[in-house]
Motif scaffolding. Structure first.
Motif, mmCIF file in Angstrom:
data_model
loop_
_atom_site.group_PDB
_atom_site.id
_atom_site.type_symbol
_atom_site.label_atom_id
_atom_site.label_comp_id
_atom_site.label_asym_id
_atom_site.label_seq_id
_atom_site.Cartn_x
_atom_site.Cartn_y
_atom_site.Cartn_z
ATOM 1 N N GLU A 11 42.718 40.762 29.549
ATOM 2 C CA GLU A 11 43.268 40.396 28.249
ATOM 3 C C GLU A 11 43.336 41.644 27.365
ATOM 4 N N TYR A 12 43.989 41.514 26.204
ATOM 5 C CA TYR A 12 44.124 42.656 25.292
ATOM 6 C C TYR A 12 42.787 43.297 24.957
ATOM 7 N N ASP A 13 41.726 42.489 24.838
ATOM 8 C CA ASP A 13 40.421 43.029 24.468
ATOM 9 C C ASP A 13 39.585 43.448 25.681
ATOM 10 N N GLY A 14 40.170 43.391 26.870
ATOM 11 C CA GLY A 14 39.460 43.791 28.086
ATOM 12 C C GLY A 14 38.700 42.663 28.749
ATOM 13 N N SER A 15 38.707 41.487 28.175
ATOM 14 C CA SER A 15 37.972 40.361 28.748
ATOM 15 C C SER A 15 38.710 39.761 29.942
ATOM 16 N N ASP A 16 38.020 38.898 30.646
ATOM 17 C CA ASP A 16 38.561 38.183 31.815
ATOM 18 C C ASP A 16 39.182 39.117 32.859
ATOM 19 N N PRO A 17 38.440 40.143 33.289
ATOM 20 C CA PRO A 17 39.019 41.081 34.254
ATOM 21 C C PRO A 17 39.213 40.451 35.638
ATOM 22 N N GLN A 18 40.289 40.841 36.253
ATOM 23 C CA GLN A 18 40.562 40.505 37.646
ATOM 24 C C GLN A 18 40.818 41.832 38.355
ATOM 25 N N LEU A 19 40.153 42.067 39.470
ATOM 26 C CA LEU A 19 40.283 43.326 40.196
ATOM 27 C C LEU A 19 40.665 43.029 41.637
ATOM 28 N N TYR A 20 41.695 43.710 42.115
ATOM 29 C CA TYR A 20 42.166 43.507 43.476
ATOM 30 C C TYR A 20 42.306 44.845 44.186
ATOM 31 N N ASP A 21 41.965 44.853 45.478
ATOM 32 C CA ASP A 21 42.198 46.008 46.338
ATOM 33 C C ASP A 21 43.490 45.716 47.087
ATOM 34 N N LEU A 22 44.588 46.314 46.625
ATOM 35 C CA LEU A 22 45.899 45.986 47.177
ATOM 36 C C LEU A 22 46.093 46.477 48.606
ATOM 37 N N ALA A 23 45.248 47.401 49.058
ATOM 38 C CA ALA A 23 45.353 47.862 50.450
ATOM 39 C C ALA A 23 44.908 46.763 51.408
ATOM 40 N N THR A 24 43.898 46.000 51.013
ATOM 41 C CA THR A 24 43.374 44.954 51.892
ATOM 42 C C THR A 24 43.782 43.550 51.451
ATOM 43 N N ASP A 25 44.290 43.426 50.218
ATOM 44 C CA ASP A 25 44.630 42.118 49.660
ATOM 45 C C ASP A 25 45.912 42.210 48.834
ATOM 46 N N PRO A 26 47.043 42.476 49.487
ATOM 47 C CA PRO A 26 48.292 42.648 48.738
ATOM 48 C C PRO A 26 48.748 41.384 48.016
ATOM 49 N N GLY A 27 48.267 40.231 48.428
ATOM 50 C CA GLY A 27 48.613 38.976 47.775
ATOM 51 C C GLY A 27 47.718 38.631 46.605
ATOM 52 N N GLU A 28 46.772 39.511 46.275
ATOM 53 C CA GLU A 28 45.860 39.329 45.146
ATOM 54 C C GLU A 28 45.178 37.964 45.184
ATOM 55 N N GLN A 29 44.523 37.681 46.299
ATOM 56 C CA GLN A 29 43.848 36.398 46.487
ATOM 57 C C GLN A 29 42.358 36.451 46.169
ATOM 58 N N THR A 30 41.733 37.647 46.294
ATOM 59 C CA THR A 30 40.288 37.758 46.126
ATOM 60 C C THR A 30 39.956 38.691 44.973
ATOM 61 N N ASN A 31 39.451 38.122 43.889
ATOM 62 C CA ASN A 31 39.056 38.890 42.719
ATOM 63 C C ASN A 31 37.730 39.587 43.022
ATOM 64 N N LEU A 32 37.745 40.908 43.019
ATOM 65 C CA LEU A 32 36.566 41.707 43.355
ATOM 66 C C LEU A 32 35.826 42.241 42.128
ATOM 67 N N ALA A 33 36.132 41.721 40.952
ATOM 68 C CA ALA A 33 35.544 42.252 39.722
ATOM 69 C C ALA A 33 34.015 42.214 39.744
ATOM 70 N N ALA A 34 33.438 41.150 40.238
ATOM 71 C CA ALA A 34 31.971 41.026 40.240
ATOM 72 C C ALA A 34 31.316 42.030 41.186
ATOM 73 N N GLN A 35 31.994 42.408 42.246
ATOM 74 C CA GLN A 35 31.417 43.334 43.230
ATOM 75 C C GLN A 35 31.631 44.803 42.870
ATOM 76 N N HIS A 36 32.549 45.096 41.943
ATOM 77 C CA HIS A 36 32.875 46.494 41.614
ATOM 78 C C HIS A 36 32.902 46.686 40.100
ATOM 79 N N SER A 37 31.763 46.447 39.454
ATOM 80 C CA SER A 37 31.703 46.530 37.989
ATOM 81 C C SER A 37 32.013 47.935 37.478
ATOM 82 N N ASP A 38 31.694 48.964 38.267
ATOM 83 C CA ASP A 38 31.991 50.336 37.851
ATOM 84 C C ASP A 38 33.498 50.565 37.772
ATOM 85 N N VAL A 39 34.246 50.051 38.735
ATOM 86 C CA VAL A 39 35.702 50.184 38.737
ATOM 87 C C VAL A 39 36.287 49.363 37.592
ATOM 88 N N VAL A 40 35.774 48.155 37.401
ATOM 89 C CA VAL A 40 36.245 47.304 36.303
ATOM 90 C C VAL A 40 36.036 48.007 34.969
#
Length: 112
Positions: A52-81
């Protein structure tokens, strides 16, 4: 600017070296059967972050392994988020205002 049509169409292996930032048009918050689409996005290497505009509700995807954006990895990669959220919100704050955040607040019956 960098010409990207051939890259996006898979006709070229050239790529960009810096993150790509996107902002959803403020009048497109409800599309594709979704009533609350993310406002901002950044693509950095294989990572794609939506938020969102304020940075909330992050969704993170690894497009190399998940091009369809099915698995949100935000919880596993907080540093990247954290890194990408700071980057995309700073970029958005440097751009001319699109009034999207104000339009969202003004819209009645928002279930956030």
């Amino acid at each position: 600017g960098v010409p990207l049509p051939d890259v996006l169409l898979g006709k070229s292996t050239e790529s960009h070296s810096a993150p790509l930032f996107f902002r959803r048009p403020p009048d497109r918050d409800e599309s594709y059967g979704d009533t609350d689409l993310p406002d901002l996005a950044v693509r950095d290497g294989n990572w794609k972050l939506l938020c969102e505009y304020d940075g909330s509700d992050p969704q993170l995807y690894d497009l190399a392994t998940d091009p369809g954006e099915q698995t949100n990895l935000a919880a596993q990669h907080s540093d990247v988020v954290d890194r990408l959220t700071k980057s995309v919100t700073a970029w958005n704050n440097s751009m001319p205002q699109d009034n999207g955040a104000q339009l969202v607040k003004q819209r009645p019956n928002r279930n956030r």
